[in-house]
Write an enzyme that holds these catalytic residues in place. Structure first.
Site, PDB file in Angstrom:
ATOM      1  CE  LYS A  22      -1.757   1.966   3.879  1.00 40.89           C
ATOM      2  NZ  LYS A  22      -1.579   3.416   3.850  1.00 40.89           N
ATOM      3  CG  ASN A  23       2.501   2.711   3.538  1.00 46.03           C
ATOM      4  OD1 ASN A  23       1.316   3.015   3.370  1.00 46.03           O
ATOM      5  ND2 ASN A  23       3.031   2.534   4.738  1.00 46.03           N
ATOM      6  NE  ARG A  93       0.117  12.429   7.029  1.00 48.09           N
ATOM      7  CZ  ARG A  93       0.469  13.704   7.166  1.00 48.09           C
ATOM      8  NH1 ARG A  93      -0.436  14.638   7.231  1.00 48.09           N
ATOM      9  NH2 ARG A  93       1.742  14.039   7.233  1.00 48.09           N
ATOM     10  CB  CYS A 117      -6.504  19.437   9.884  1.00 45.24           C
ATOM     11  SG  CYS A 117      -7.105  17.962  10.632  1.00 45.24           S
ATOM     12  NE  ARG A 122      -4.313  14.189   8.536  1.00 44.45           N
ATOM     13  CZ  ARG A 122      -5.310  13.702   7.851  1.00 44.45           C
ATOM     14  NH1 ARG A 122      -6.423  14.369   7.749  1.00 44.45           N
ATOM     15  NH2 ARG A 122      -5.184  12.542   7.242  1.00 44.45           N
ATOM     16  N   PRO A 123       0.859  17.630  10.383  1.00 50.76           N
ATOM     17  CG  PRO A 123       2.820  17.172  11.556  1.00 50.76           C
ATOM     18  CD  PRO A 123       1.365  16.874  11.533  1.00 50.76           C
ATOM     19  CB  ILE A 124       2.230  18.715   4.977  1.00 53.44           C
ATOM     20  CG1 ILE A 124       1.428  20.024   4.918  1.00 53.44           C
ATOM     21  CG2 ILE A 124       1.313  17.504   4.937  1.00 53.44           C
ATOM     22  CD1 ILE A 124       0.783  20.253   3.552  1.00 53.44           C
ATOM     23  CG  ASP A 125       6.385  20.661   9.620  1.00 54.97           C
ATOM     24  OD1 ASP A 125       5.765  19.588   9.542  1.00 54.97           O
ATOM     25  OD2 ASP A 125       7.336  20.835  10.396  1.00 54.97           O
ATOM     26  CG  LEU A 126       9.476  17.938   8.076  1.00 58.39           C
ATOM     27  CD1 LEU A 126       9.716  16.533   8.596  1.00 58.39           C
ATOM     28  CD2 LEU A 126      10.706  18.814   8.311  1.00 58.39           C
ATOM     29  CG  ASP A 309       2.700   1.574   9.447  1.00 61.16           C
ATOM     30  OD1 ASP A 309       2.350   2.487  10.209  1.00 61.16           O
ATOM     31  OD2 ASP A 309       2.809   1.737   8.213  1.00 61.16           O
ATOM     32  CB  VAL A 331       7.446   6.955  14.221  1.00 62.52           C
ATOM     33  CG1 VAL A 331       7.112   7.586  12.872  1.00 62.52           C
ATOM     34  CG2 VAL A 331       8.738   6.162  14.124  1.00 62.52           C
ATOM     35  NE  ARG A 401      -6.812   4.370   5.035  1.00 61.65           N
ATOM     36  CZ  ARG A 401      -5.880   4.626   5.951  1.00 61.65           C
ATOM     37  NH1 ARG A 401      -6.188   4.628   7.220  1.00 61.65           N
ATOM     38  NH2 ARG A 401      -4.637   4.878   5.599  1.00 61.65           N
TER      39      ARG A 401
HETATM   40  C1  UD1 Z   1       4.150   6.897   6.017  1.00 63.87           C
HETATM   41  C2  UD1 Z   1       3.260   5.690   5.868  1.00 63.87           C
HETATM   42  C3  UD1 Z   1       2.690   5.258   7.215  1.00 63.87           C
HETATM   43  C4  UD1 Z   1       3.817   5.066   8.239  1.00 63.87           C
HETATM   44  C5  UD1 Z   1       4.725   6.293   8.287  1.00 63.87           C
HETATM   45  C6  UD1 Z   1       5.945   6.104   9.172  1.00 63.87           C
HETATM   46  C7  UD1 Z   1       2.396   6.008   3.617  1.00 63.87           C
HETATM   47  C8  UD1 Z   1       1.225   6.263   2.744  1.00 63.87           C
HETATM   48  N1  UD1 Z   1       2.187   5.999   4.947  1.00 63.87           N
HETATM   49  O1  UD1 Z   1       3.316   7.960   6.478  1.00 63.87           O
HETATM   50  O2  UD1 Z   1       1.987   4.025   7.052  1.00 63.87           O
HETATM   51  O3  UD1 Z   1       3.258   4.870   9.514  1.00 63.87           O
HETATM   52  O4  UD1 Z   1       5.199   6.609   6.955  1.00 63.87           O
HETATM   53  O5  UD1 Z   1       6.647   4.972   8.795  1.00 63.87           O
HETATM   54  O6  UD1 Z   1       3.486   5.772   3.148  1.00 63.87           O
HETATM   55  N2  UD1 Z   1       5.942  14.772  10.213  1.00 63.87           N
HETATM   56  C9  UD1 Z   1       6.120  16.101  10.466  1.00 63.87           C
HETATM   57  N3  UD1 Z   1       6.126  16.979   9.421  1.00 63.87           N
HETATM   58  C10 UD1 Z   1       5.941  16.580   8.132  1.00 63.87           C
HETATM   59  C11 UD1 Z   1       5.768  15.204   7.877  1.00 63.87           C
HETATM   60  C12 UD1 Z   1       5.767  14.323   8.947  1.00 63.87           C
HETATM   61  O7  UD1 Z   1       6.276  16.505  11.613  1.00 63.87           O
HETATM   62  O8  UD1 Z   1       5.960  17.425   7.223  1.00 63.87           O
HETATM   63  C13 UD1 Z   1       5.926  13.815  11.347  1.00 63.87           C
HETATM   64  C14 UD1 Z   1       4.582  13.088  11.470  1.00 63.87           C
HETATM   65  O9  UD1 Z   1       3.649  13.824  12.209  1.00 63.87           O
HETATM   66  C15 UD1 Z   1       4.998  11.825  12.174  1.00 63.87           C
HETATM   67  C16 UD1 Z   1       6.395  11.555  11.634  1.00 63.87           C
HETATM   68  O10 UD1 Z   1       6.856  12.785  11.093  1.00 63.87           O
HETATM   69  O11 UD1 Z   1       5.089  12.023  13.570  1.00 63.87           O
HETATM   70  C17 UD1 Z   1       6.435  10.481  10.569  1.00 63.87           C
HETATM   71  O12 UD1 Z   1       5.668  10.868   9.456  1.00 63.87           O
HETATM   72  P1  UD1 Z   1       5.995  10.426   7.964  1.00 63.87           P
HETATM   73  O13 UD1 Z   1       7.263   9.649   7.926  1.00 63.87           O
HETATM   74  O14 UD1 Z   1       5.891  11.635   7.100  1.00 63.87           O
HETATM   75  O15 UD1 Z   1       4.800   9.451   7.670  1.00 63.87           O
HETATM   76  P2  UD1 Z   1       3.834   9.457   6.435  1.00 63.87           P
HETATM   77  O16 UD1 Z   1       4.600   9.680   5.181  1.00 63.87           O
HETATM   78  O17 UD1 Z   1       2.649  10.313   6.727  1.00 63.87           O
END
Ligand code: UD1
Length: 423
Positions: A22-23, A93, A117, A122-126, A309, A331, A401
């Site tokens: 899936k991922n 997401r 949100c 629900r960060p996408i700051d990075l 996961d 994480v 899902r």
């Molecule tokens: C992906 C996986 C998810 C898995 C996760 C960690 C997919 C579709 N989903 O999610 O199943 O649990 O990796 O292995 O591939 N964060 C920030 N800022 C950002 C982005 C992330 O602070 O801009 C934080 C998140 O809140 C979280 C951590 O970083 O605490 C990990 O997130 P991330 O590695 O980005 O996970 P996803 O890509 O959302």
């Protein structure tokens, strides 16, 4: 609302074939927006999230052909809009995965941030930090983010990620492949899904080096073309079935699993006394006989550490072994929702901050529980297999899902499990 009912099943036996990840498939599908040519993705699992992604690609103007089972053909000849559909974004997401490709190809993208949100919650700051480094302007509004490349287009740069975010690494990778010059992503995520994405992008004509390490180097190219690519096997599904063998004290051949992708799970299962053997085409897990399985501590980390996961399915297993285990989640902030549900079944787990203490040796009993998220739902199935009586799992759309044919696969191993559709 559909439910899954699980009865005490005895040791699971037999073999199970792991589906495409899936991922991996979601970013692969998003990457098809980078070219006007047709891309063919093979070994695509039949999952609710994949259906959402197909709808999303179509909403941007791509033609999506899924007439052949397990294959998705996408031709994004014309991108008709760069505005995400708020309803689809709300459903998944991973819809954020379209940001990088659309920004690179069209120079602009409008990403809804649904449900009020804030980005902080629900960060996408990075992701946004990466786009800014590539020269994009980011306008954050209350319910959406507008990202614009400007007349010069994107320009390569060195980007350091404060945390090796999987999604941010993928998005920056997809934006940088068409940027001018060189991009270096430092402290990049190293997950196998990143390598799979880079492999597809390179087949499309991108110049990406060292994906799978913490420093990825991308030389921008003018354009990308179509490609054919098969999705890697799902390491989280593999881990879930390895745990199904362990928790039921059964013997399961997990076919198609890649051992290198699940090393921490193998290692932790062995530590607790389970036999794990590598086969020509997968992993054989044997927890049968009257051996005593013992406690082991886990700490989730970015890859190659123990996967977050698998934390909840592993916790379900730890409720059944001898002795006290500690699970530390590093994480995600709030990933112990399944503890309440496992406790309804008699697990007696306590949590403090990011640590859960599992006393072990518990005889679980069936209860009405919720699949509070995708992986928590898998944990409920595992617990239900060894609990006395019947476990009734609601909110199973979370499970669907991300797990293909989940009921069928468990049944084939001897599980007493059924899905009941209710209005
Ligand atoms: C992906 C996986 C998810 C898995 C996760 C960690 C997919 C579709 N989903 O999610 O199943 O649990 O990796 O292995 O591939 N964060 C920030 N800022 C950002 C982005 C992330 O602070 O801009 C934080 C998140 O809140 C979280 C951590 O970083 O605490 C990990 O997130 P991330 O590695 O980005 O996970 P996803 O890509 O959302």
């Amino acid at each position: 609302m559909s439910k899954i009912f699980v009865n005490n099943s005895g040791p699971l036996m037999g073999e199970v074939e792991i589906s495409g990840a899936k991922n991996a498939v979601l970013p692969l599908m998003a990457a098809t927006l980078l070219t006007a040519d047709e891309c063919v993705i093979e070994s695509v699992p039949d999952l609710a999230d994949v259906s959402v992604m197909k709808k999303m690609l179509a909403s941007y103007g791509a033609q999506v052909d899924d007439s052949e089972p397990g294959v998705v053909k996408v031709k994004a000849e014309n991108i008709t809009t760069v505005e995400g559909d708020p309803e689809l974004v709300q459903e998944m997401r991973a819809s954020t995965m379209a940001m990088g490709p659309l920004l690179a190809r069209c120079g602009r993208v409008v990403q809804p941030m649904p449900g009020g949100c804030t980005i902080g919650k629900r960060p996408i700051d990075l992701h946004l930090k990466g786009f800014r480094s590539l020269g994009a302007k980011v306008i954050e509004e209350e319910d959406r983010v507008i990202i614009e490349a400007g007349p010069e287009g994107l320009k390569g740069d060195a980007i350091y990620l404060d945390f090796p975010s999987v999604g941010a690494t993928e998005n920056i990778l997809m934006a940088a492949v068409l940027a001018k010059g060189t991009t270096i992503i430092e402290n990049a995520a190293k997950e196998p899904e990143i390598v799979d994405l880079a492999n597809l992008l390179n087949k499309m004509g991108a110049k990406i080096k060292s994906a799978g390490t913490d420093m990825i180097r991308i030389e921008g190219v003018e354009r990308l073309s179509g490609a054919i690519h098969g999705v890697i096997p799902d390491r989280i599904e593999a881990g879930t079935f390895m745990l199904a063998a362990a928790i039921t004290r059964g013997k399961v051949h997990v076919k198609n699993a890649i051992p290198g992708h699940v090393r921490p799970i193998i290692s932790k299962l062995k530590e607790s006394g389970v036999t794990v053997e590598l086969t020509d085409d997968g992993i054989f897990v044997d927890a049968s006989g009257d051996r005593e399985l013992v406690a082991t501590d886990i700490k989730t980390l970015p890859y190659p550490g123990f996967p977050t996961d698998i934390q909840s399915p592993f916790m379900a297993f730890l409720t059944t072994v001898k002795g006290k285990s500690v699970c530390r989640e590093t994480v995600f902030e709030n990933r112990f929702m399944h503890v309440v549900e496992l406790n309804r079944m008699g697990a007696d787990i306590t949590t403090e901050n990011r640590e859960a203490i599992i006393p072990g040796g518990k005889k679980l009993h069936g209860a009405k529980v919720r699949a509070t998220d995708l992986r928590a739902g898998a944990a409920m199935i595992l617990a239900g297999l060894v609990a006395t009586g019947t476990t009734e799992i609601s909110e199973i759309y979370h499970i669907e899902r991300g797990y293909e044919n989940v009921v069928k696969k468990f049944k084939a191993l001897g599980a007493d499990i059924v899905k009941v559709d209710e209005d």
